[in-house]
Write an enzyme that holds these catalytic residues in place. Structure first.
Site, PDB file in Angstrom:
ATOM      1  N   HIS A  89       0.835  -1.202   0.000  1.00  0.00           N
ATOM      2  CA  HIS A  89       0.000   0.000   0.000  1.00  0.00           C
ATOM      3  C   HIS A  89       0.867   1.248   0.000  1.00  0.00           C
ATOM      4  O   HIS A  89       1.792   1.371   0.810  1.00  0.00           O
ATOM      5  CB  HIS A  89      -0.929   0.026   1.217  1.00  0.00           C
ATOM      6  CG  HIS A  89      -1.812   1.242   1.253  1.00  0.00           C
ATOM      7  ND1 HIS A  89      -2.848   1.429   0.368  1.00  0.00           N
ATOM      8  CD2 HIS A  89      -1.778   2.355   2.030  1.00  0.00           C
ATOM      9  CE1 HIS A  89      -3.432   2.592   0.613  1.00  0.00           C
ATOM     10  NE2 HIS A  89      -2.798   3.178   1.616  1.00  0.00           N
ATOM     11  N   SER A  90       0.585   2.190  -0.910  1.00  0.00           N
ATOM     12  CA  SER A  90       1.273   3.466  -1.007  1.00  0.00           C
ATOM     13  C   SER A  90       2.773   3.234  -1.228  1.00  0.00           C
ATOM     14  O   SER A  90       3.140   2.597  -2.214  1.00  0.00           O
ATOM     15  CB  SER A  90       0.974   4.308   0.237  1.00  0.00           C
ATOM     16  OG  SER A  90       1.281   5.669   0.026  1.00  0.00           O
ATOM     17  N   MET A  91       3.659   3.713  -0.352  1.00  0.00           N
ATOM     18  CA  MET A  91       5.082   3.408  -0.527  1.00  0.00           C
ATOM     19  C   MET A  91       5.303   1.900  -0.593  1.00  0.00           C
ATOM     20  O   MET A  91       6.187   1.411  -1.305  1.00  0.00           O
ATOM     21  CB  MET A  91       5.914   3.995   0.613  1.00  0.00           C
ATOM     22  CG  MET A  91       7.424   3.743   0.455  1.00  0.00           C
ATOM     23  SD  MET A  91       8.420   4.244   1.884  1.00  0.00           S
ATOM     24  CE  MET A  91       8.106   2.851   2.987  1.00  0.00           C
TER      25      MET A  91
END
Length: 249
Positions: A89-91
């Site tokens: 998720h995300s980074m």
């Protein structure tokens, strides 16, 4: 299993497929506790614990995506002897993708599917929302993203504990430059909130160019941390996708 890097929040069902989860910037393995519980009895969920947070808070966090992905690929290598999938998720989506690239380059078996959440496809230029130069900019960005974890920013003691990881993670994202190479063979499922303030749907859809396998784009109600409120829906997407992948393997 390398107990330094991976956390398991429940008993692993015998013979189950592994799902390795990569947290967001400033995040820790515990971010995936709700999803792990939702998937209990179906998958062996391992959450990555990055250096510099929680029980690894005395370690220096990585300040570059490449070095971090190198270390993750080395730690994950022994776990690729059976069927597995990645979720970032995300980074964490960037790290899951770059780790998968390194495993492929090393000749390791690839994941049956890679789930990339809350992140647009990489490019040779840094994303506009990754170029944050000061603590104030980082904190404003994190508060703007919302999510259950942002409340720690209002506690000075907790803030002092999380800032080193946030600085390192956002510095790594700001310095990250995607380099062209072979696309992944593994199928991709990309998930994004329809009200995400930093990831447009077309940016998420651009992940299509980074695989030669099947591609599935899922748009869910919510913002950047849609996962906090849509855990059961994400669970169903994961299990349905992996049941199909497992039967085809």
């Amino acid at each position: 299993m390398d107990s330094t890097w991976f956390r398991r929040f429940g008993a692993a069902p015998e013979g189950s497929m592994r799902l390795v989860c990569f947290p967001h910037a400033g995040g820790a393995a515990s971010a995936f506790l709700p999803l792990s519980r939702a998937l209990g009895g179906r998958l062996d969920v391992l959450a990555v614990q990055y250096p510099g947070r929680q029980d690894r808070r005395r370690e220096e966090p990585y300040r570059g995506i490449a070095a971090h992905a190198d270390a993750l690929a080395e730690a994950l290598g022994p776990l690729t002897d059976g069927p597995y999938a990645l979720f970032g998720h995300s980074m964490g989506a960037v790290l899951a993708y770059e780790t998968a690239r390194r495993l492929a380059a090393a000749g390791r078996p690839g994941p049956l599917r890679v789930f990339l959440s809350g992140r647009g496809a990489p490019s040779p230029r840094p994303g506009a929302h990754d170029r944050l130069g000061s603590d104030k900019e980082i904190l404003n960005a994190v508060r703007g993203l919302g999510g259950t974890g942002h409340t720690v920013l209002d506690d000075p003691e907790l803030l002092a504990m999380v800032m080193p990881a946030l600085r390192a993670d956002y510095g790594a994202l700001g310095a990250y430059r995607w380099t062209a190479g072979s696309p992944l063979v593994s199928p991709l499922t990309v998930l994004v909130g329809d009200a995400d303030p930093v990831v447009a749907v077309d940016e998420a859809a651009a992940w299509h160019d980074h695989t030669t396998g099947d591609f599935d784009l899922r748009i869910l109600p919510g913002g950047h941390f849609y996962l906090d409120d849509r855990t059961d829906e994400v669970r169903d997407i994961i299990t349905t996708s992996l049941l199909v992948a497992g039967s085809a393997a």
